[in-house]
Design a protein around this motif. Structure first.
Motif, PDB file in Angstrom:
ATOM      1  N   THR A   1       0.538   2.190  -4.100  1.00 33.82           N
ATOM      2  CA  THR A   1       0.174   3.004  -2.866  1.00 33.82           C
ATOM      3  C   THR A   1       0.438   4.352  -3.001  1.00 33.82           C
ATOM      4  N   GLY A   2       1.466   4.630  -3.860  1.00 40.54           N
ATOM      5  CA  GLY A   2       1.718   5.960  -4.203  1.00 40.54           C
ATOM      6  C   GLY A   2       0.837   6.843  -4.980  1.00 40.54           C
ATOM      7  N   ASN A   4      -2.329   5.921  -5.020  1.00 44.70           N
ATOM      8  CA  ASN A   4      -3.630   5.931  -4.311  1.00 44.70           C
ATOM      9  C   ASN A   4      -3.677   7.074  -3.215  1.00 44.70           C
ATOM     10  N   SER A   5      -2.699   7.195  -2.352  1.00 41.90           N
ATOM     11  CA  SER A   5      -2.459   8.296  -1.595  1.00 41.90           C
ATOM     12  C   SER A   5      -2.471   9.852  -2.356  1.00 41.90           C
ATOM     13  N   VAL A   8      -6.068  10.398  -3.380  1.00 41.39           N
ATOM     14  CA  VAL A   8      -7.167  10.773  -2.389  1.00 41.39           C
ATOM     15  C   VAL A   8      -7.000  11.952  -1.742  1.00 41.39           C
ATOM     16  N   PHE A   9      -5.245  12.377  -1.452  1.00 42.15           N
ATOM     17  CA  PHE A   9      -5.210  13.700  -0.854  1.00 42.15           C
ATOM     18  C   PHE A   9      -5.276  14.996  -1.688  1.00 42.15           C
ATOM     19  N   GLY A 243       0.171  13.592  -0.237  1.00 37.90           N
ATOM     20  CA  GLY A 243       0.047  12.280  -0.612  1.00 37.90           C
ATOM     21  C   GLY A 243       1.380  11.848  -1.068  1.00 37.90           C
ATOM     22  N   SER A 244       2.111  12.451  -1.561  1.00 34.29           N
ATOM     23  CA  SER A 244       3.457  11.998  -2.085  1.00 34.29           C
ATOM     24  C   SER A 244       4.503  11.600  -1.222  1.00 34.29           C
ATOM     25  N   ILE A 246       3.434  10.659   1.958  1.00 32.11           N
ATOM     26  CA  ILE A 246       3.042   9.759   2.632  1.00 32.11           C
ATOM     27  C   ILE A 246       3.650   8.380   1.841  1.00 32.11           C
ATOM     28  N   ALA A 247       3.661   8.556   0.688  1.00 33.19           N
ATOM     29  CA  ALA A 247       4.100   7.444  -0.284  1.00 33.19           C
ATOM     30  C   ALA A 247       5.641   7.099  -0.259  1.00 33.19           C
TER      31      ALA A 247
END
Length: 327
Positions: A1-2, A4-5, A8-9, A243-244, A246-247
């Protein structure tokens, strides 16, 4: 998940920022063949890419490859690299076609995705068959190197025929060759020697010849160049940081991810070279993109070293690293 986020960002925010910057830059920075939207898309690609080879080498030399953020950085850079090459191939193909309607862009992206699908479904088998035939005939490393170069050239020719950038095809060929079960262990060291001693100097020399540092004497060009550089760094840092977070990663890990992914290196030079050749960039905007690629690559290692010293990792990560050092 980390992973991916962050991927993406760190791609989306710089791309959106680059598009906005491209729409705001003055007409004097547009190439002769560029529409405003095409120029903005090229700037978006230039700001959103990360140089995977530079990042991987940097992580190895700083002994950060086994750190949690180091592994996330490598995964995110790989994903961003692939997306960046697809965008470059499609956008450059649209520029070379001479028309830039919505249908043309969609067709180029569809062609790029279809080529990727064909490459990994059918192309991988063809590459494996070719490398296996070389092995069976006892051609040795020389035969494997020659076959690898031939496959790369053929892939580039295929993407050129499809209306995409040839360099996109050679990039995909490199991935397939690296994944081949029949690739000899000495092939890539030989190719790296050939590249570093012959192809790379030619490429960097041609990239340097294309740059016009005298254009920076114009206060307007210099001012816009500094603004684009600031936007490029801010967008990549903020994308990786958001992104980080969010993870659920530590803020210092987010900053470390931004410092590493901000390096654009030779990939940035490739984007600039393609843009100049396609007439999307002129000498002044080409010089700006080249200097951004160089500056972000030079500032990445010291920034990453400082952040890595400040963040030693959580307890779980420190225990894992201690066990790895014992073994």
């Amino acid at each position: 998940t980390g992973k991916n986020s962050v991927a993406v960002f760190a791609q989306v925010i710089p791309f959106a920022t680059g598009f906005g910057v491209g729409m705001a830059l003055p007409e004097t920075l547009l190439g002769g063949q560029a529409t405003r939207v095409l120029f903005a898309l090229f700037m978006a690609t230039a700001l959103s890419i990360s140089a995977l080879p530079v990042i991987a080498r940097m992580l190895v030399e700083l002994d950060l490859m086994r750190r949690n953020f180091g592994q996330i950085t490598l995964a995110a850079a790989t994903a961003d690299d692939v997306v960046g090459w697809v965008m470059l191939g499609a956008i450059a193909g649209a520029a070379r076609s001479g028309s830039f309607g919505g249908f043309t862009v969609a067709a180029r992206f569809a062609a790029a995705l279809l080529f990727l699908a064909f490459a990994f479904v059918v192309g991988q088998r063809l590459v494996d068959s070719a490398m296996r035939a070389v092995m069976r005939r006892g051609a040795g490393v020389s035969g494997a190197v020659a076959t690898s170069l031939l496959i790369a050239l053929l892939a580039g020719a295929c993407t050129q025929v499809l209306g995409l950038e040839a360099i996109f095809g050679t990039f995909v060929a490199g991935v397939l060759l690296g994944r081949s079960r029949y690739q000899t262990v000495d092939t890539f060291p030989r190719l790296e020697t050939l590249t570093s001693s012959f192809f790379a100097p030619l490429f960097f020399a041609s990239a340097g010849v294309g740059a016009d540092l005298s254009s920076l004497a114009d206060p307007s060009v210099l001012g816009w160049g500094l603004a684009v550089f600031a936007a490029a760094c801010a967008a990549k840092f903020s994308g990786a940081f958001i992104g980080s977070r969010i993870a659920g990663l530590h803020p210092l890990e987010g900053l470390a991810l931004g410092a590493a992914l901000n390096a654009r290196g030779a990939v940035g030079l490739v984007v600039a070279t393609v843009g100049l050749a396609a007439g999307v960039l002129n000498r002044a905007s080409y010089t700006i993109v080249v200097l951004i690629a160089m500056a972000t690559s030079m500032m990445a290692p010291p920034a990453l070293r400082i952040l890595a010293r400040r963040w030693q990792g959580g307890e779980e990560e420190q225990e894992r690293l201690a066990r790895e050092r014992l073994h």
